[in-house]
Design an enzyme around this catalytic site. Sequence first.
Site, short mmCIF file in Angstrom:
data_model
loop_
_atom_site.label_atom_id
_atom_site.label_comp_id
_atom_site.label_asym_id
_atom_site.label_seq_id
_atom_site.Cartn_x
_atom_site.Cartn_y
_atom_site.Cartn_z
N PRO A 148 0.83 -1.21 0.00
CA PRO A 148 0.00 0.00 0.00
C PRO A 148 0.86 1.25 0.00
O PRO A 148 1.90 1.29 0.64
CB PRO A 148 -0.81 -0.10 1.29
CG PRO A 148 -0.29 -1.25 2.05
CD PRO A 148 0.64 -2.03 1.19
N GLU A 149 0.46 2.27 -0.74
CA GLU A 149 1.20 3.53 -0.75
C GLU A 149 0.47 4.55 0.13
O GLU A 149 -0.58 4.27 0.68
CB GLU A 149 1.33 4.01 -2.20
CG GLU A 149 2.08 2.95 -3.04
CD GLU A 149 2.84 3.52 -4.22
OE1 GLU A 149 3.35 4.65 -4.11
OE2 GLU A 149 2.93 2.84 -5.24
N HIS A 164 -6.05 -15.72 8.49
CA HIS A 164 -4.82 -14.91 8.50
C HIS A 164 -4.86 -13.72 9.46
O HIS A 164 -4.27 -12.68 9.19
CB HIS A 164 -4.49 -14.39 7.09
CG HIS A 164 -4.50 -15.47 6.05
ND1 HIS A 164 -3.63 -16.54 6.09
CD2 HIS A 164 -5.25 -15.64 4.93
CE1 HIS A 164 -3.86 -17.33 5.04
NE2 HIS A 164 -4.84 -16.81 4.32
N ARG A 216 0.57 -12.53 4.20
CA ARG A 216 2.01 -12.81 4.09
C ARG A 216 2.77 -12.54 5.39
O ARG A 216 3.97 -12.81 5.48
CB ARG A 216 2.60 -12.03 2.91
CG ARG A 216 2.00 -12.56 1.59
CD ARG A 216 2.65 -11.98 0.38
NE ARG A 216 4.07 -12.29 0.29
CZ ARG A 216 4.88 -11.83 -0.66
NH1 ARG A 216 4.39 -11.04 -1.58
NH2 ARG A 216 6.15 -12.15 -0.67
#
Length: 266
Positions: free
Chosen positions: A2-3, A85, A104
């Site tokens: 994400p930016e 997750h 992840r």
Amino acid sequence: MPELPEVETVVRGLQNTIVGETISELEVAWDKAFEAEDAYDVVVNKTIRAVERRAKYIMIKLDSGALVVHLRMTGKLTPVYPEKHVTVTLHFRSGKSLYFQDTRKFGRMIYTPDPDDMLSHLGPEPLGDAFIISLFRKMLKAKKRVIKPLLLDQTFLVGLGNIYVDEALFQAGIQPESLSHTVPARNVEMLHTAIRTILQNSIDAQGTTVLNFSHGDNVSGTYQAALQVYGREGEPCLICDYPIKKIKLGQRGTHYCPKCQRKFRR
Ligand SMILES: [Zn+2]
């Protein structure tokens, strides 16, 4: 990853959902995702007073200290139980919860007594009032570095990721391998405008979804449609029709128009 605009969007969402909540329980399902000396004691019974963004960090400010979150590749903060997750959960007295979901597992939540000190190494915020053209010109002159990796360096300027740097350099007519101190004043000015406009437009459009991101409320962003060079290798430049080129620069895929962007080296 994400930016800045995506993180800003998450922060605004959290401001509307978790400020005022008091933490009643902390559940850490993945040890590495949460760092604090005595996690339970520093967090439980504290009330969330504010949620702010600094660079790509989310600061959940408590009565004292803060939880500083970096989403990294796939992290999400969501009030909706995601089933899979979940690395960290904050339960609130109201009965609501906040889930840190991360497929992840590179995302981190850190408790710090002093978030400003923890993040003091970061460069200026591009959308902040202090980031004026003359300051930016001085910053670029002071460094004699290749411009793209420099703009990605968070200690130089925060919040710009790979997509936005490619887009901003295109709008400013600067080839990504240019040296920072050689870029003419006019192009610096264009770059300054481009960075701020792109980030602001992107925040307004609720963030791009190119790289595996969706907001806490699972509404996708819409900025992707506005990308002019990123991900357009071989496609015609929207200004001159010449095919967009892709190179590797500092290990990052880099897109530019060989005709519209000039390489400044001296
Ligand atoms: Zn072009």
